[in-house]
Design an enzyme around this catalytic site. Structure first.
Site, PDB file in Angstrom:
ATOM      1  N   LYS A  69       0.794  -1.232   0.000  1.00  0.00           N
ATOM      2  CA  LYS A  69       0.000   0.000   0.000  1.00  0.00           C
ATOM      3  C   LYS A  69       0.826   1.281   0.000  1.00  0.00           C
ATOM      4  O   LYS A  69       0.349   2.328  -0.431  1.00  0.00           O
ATOM      5  CB  LYS A  69      -0.942   0.006   1.201  1.00  0.00           C
ATOM      6  CG  LYS A  69      -2.078  -0.998   1.106  1.00  0.00           C
ATOM      7  CD  LYS A  69      -3.106  -0.590   0.069  1.00  0.00           C
ATOM      8  CE  LYS A  69      -4.329  -1.494   0.116  1.00  0.00           C
ATOM      9  NZ  LYS A  69      -5.389  -1.044  -0.799  1.00  0.00           N
ATOM     10  N   ASP A 116      -9.558  -1.349   5.758  1.00  0.00           N
ATOM     11  CA  ASP A 116      -9.631  -2.624   6.453  1.00  0.00           C
ATOM     12  C   ASP A 116      -8.289  -2.942   7.108  1.00  0.00           C
ATOM     13  O   ASP A 116      -8.155  -3.964   7.780  1.00  0.00           O
ATOM     14  CB  ASP A 116      -9.993  -3.745   5.464  1.00  0.00           C
ATOM     15  CG  ASP A 116     -11.455  -3.680   5.068  1.00  0.00           C
ATOM     16  OD1 ASP A 116     -12.306  -3.710   5.964  1.00  0.00           O
ATOM     17  OD2 ASP A 116     -11.743  -3.588   3.869  1.00  0.00           O
TER      18      ASP A 116
END
Length: 395
Positions: A69, A116
């Site tokens: 990410k 999440d």
């Protein structure tokens, strides 16, 4: 019981009009702490499964945050700060963002995001690196360990909500709108919110640059796990910018069987994206997303050849196979979401009852397959429980 579903795309391939502008490569090559992640070749396993090459791009070491990410977050956040500071975003470098006058702009900003787990960690880390702040909200059911990973990062406010993922995104959007210095930085897009998710998608093209250089030859097949689809779309765009249409690998989008919004959208087959209602659940937390991103859906719809789903025991088996490599193949510590692409194709290739799916995918002894392990052991307790389970060690 292990289950795999596979659906041939009902949509026609549409090659996008792209130009390889090198913005992403130039930006990351200017980052002093950037280095490529490893491509791990499973040579013994490839031979056992009857394919020429099986490569795993291990993203667990990306910027030291245990997932991919950081690539999308650092690029998109840098572009946001540059735009606010009046910099040239077409030629942005990390040094530009470190100028005192630019850092002064960054210090006044707060980036808001729902997650999440991995996306929020990437945003929080990027904020700390670039001298700005982050507010992170996580949906109901999020693991406390994922909260703590984010909370440890400076200048970050993180909490779990009582809402599902989609409604947590809406809550964060409202918080951001109430802050005059707030910027929404989400890896999903919707009507009116597409530029920043587009930058995140663009940032993931870095991964393609790396693995095309690292592989011995171009891949023939790639299996891409999808939550909202930003990573998968970024990889597809990266491939399409760097390869002629006839050279592109067969692209398969993989999702948990309980949360498969891309599979559902392809199954309905009207060309539109469709969402799953209610509170969804899967141990593949990073893939627990009910609606395809409006930015990612057309890219994947027009390029993917197949859509697949896998059950959690298939995913667990894949995690364990990577943790216990064959002979001198390298070990890959791959978490629940990270192993999904590998787990899917491992089950297809190793299960004789799925020979029809292997044939449909066009996989043979000349196939060169790549998958992305998108995270490490982001939930260490569950990871250890899975990879020490004797059910997955029998082979």
């Amino acid at each position: 019981m292990k289950t795999i579903k596979q659906l041939k795309s009902p949509f026609a391939f549409k090659a996008p009009k792209l130009s390889d502008d090198h913005k992403v490569e130039r930006y990351f090559k200017s980052v002093p702490f950037y280095k490529p992640t490893e491509l791990k070749e499973m040579k013994n396993l490839a031979k056992k499964l009857g394919v020429k090459e099986l490569a795993v791009k291990d993203e667990s070491s990306r910027f030291g945050i245990n997932s991919f990410k950081g690539a999308g977050g650092l690029y998109a956040m840098g572009m946001c700060i540059a735009e606010k500071a009046g910099l040239d975003t077409d030629n942005l470098t990390y040094d530009d963002l470190m100028k005192p006058e630019v850092k002064e702009v960054a210090q006044k900003l707060t980036f808001y995001s729902a997650t999440d787990g991995n996306h929020g960690r990437g945003i929080a880390w990027s904020a700390s690196v670039l001298g700005t702040k982050a507010v992170i909200r996580m949906p109901k059911g999020s693991k406390q360990i994922r909260v703590e990973h984010i909370r440890k990062i400076q200048n970050t406010d993180v909490e779990i909500t009582d809402k599902n993922y989609d409604n947590t995104v809406k809550e964060v959007e409202q918080m951001c709108q109430a802050d005059p210095n707030g910027i929404m930085i989400q890896d999903t897009a919707w009507e009116g919110y597409e530029k920043i998710p587009g930058w995140i998608i663009k940032g993931y093209g870095l991964i393609v640059d790396e693995f095309l250089y690292q592989m011995e030859d171009k891949p023939t097949h790639i299996f891409l796990q999808a939550g909202v689809g930003s990573l998968a779309a970024g990889i597809v765009l990266g491939l399409e910018e760097r390869m002629a249409p006839e050279e592109l690998p067969v692209i398969t989008v993989v999702e948990p069987e309980t949360v498969a919004c891309f599979y559902l959208s392809a199954e309905i087959g009207d060309g539109e994206r469709h969402n799953l209602e209610g509170h969804t659940k899967t141990m593949m937390a990073g893939l627990n997303c009910q609606t395809p991103s409006i930015a990612a859906w057309p890219i994947l719809r027009d390029s993917a050849k197949f859509y697949g789903t896998l059950s959690e025991d298939v995913d667990a088996q894949g995690m364990s196979v990577l943790a216990h490599p064959l002979a001198d193949d390298p070990k890959v510590v791959s978490g629940e979401s990270g192993a999904a692409g590998f787990a899917y194709i491992y089950e297809v290739l190793s299960n004789p009852e799925l020979a029809d799916k292997r044939k449909e995918l066009g996989i043979d002894e000349n196939s060169r397959i790549i998958v992305l392990s998108t995270e490490g052991d982001t939930d260490p307790d569950n990871y250890q429980e899975v990879v020490t389970d004797k059910r997955w060690l029998k082979d």
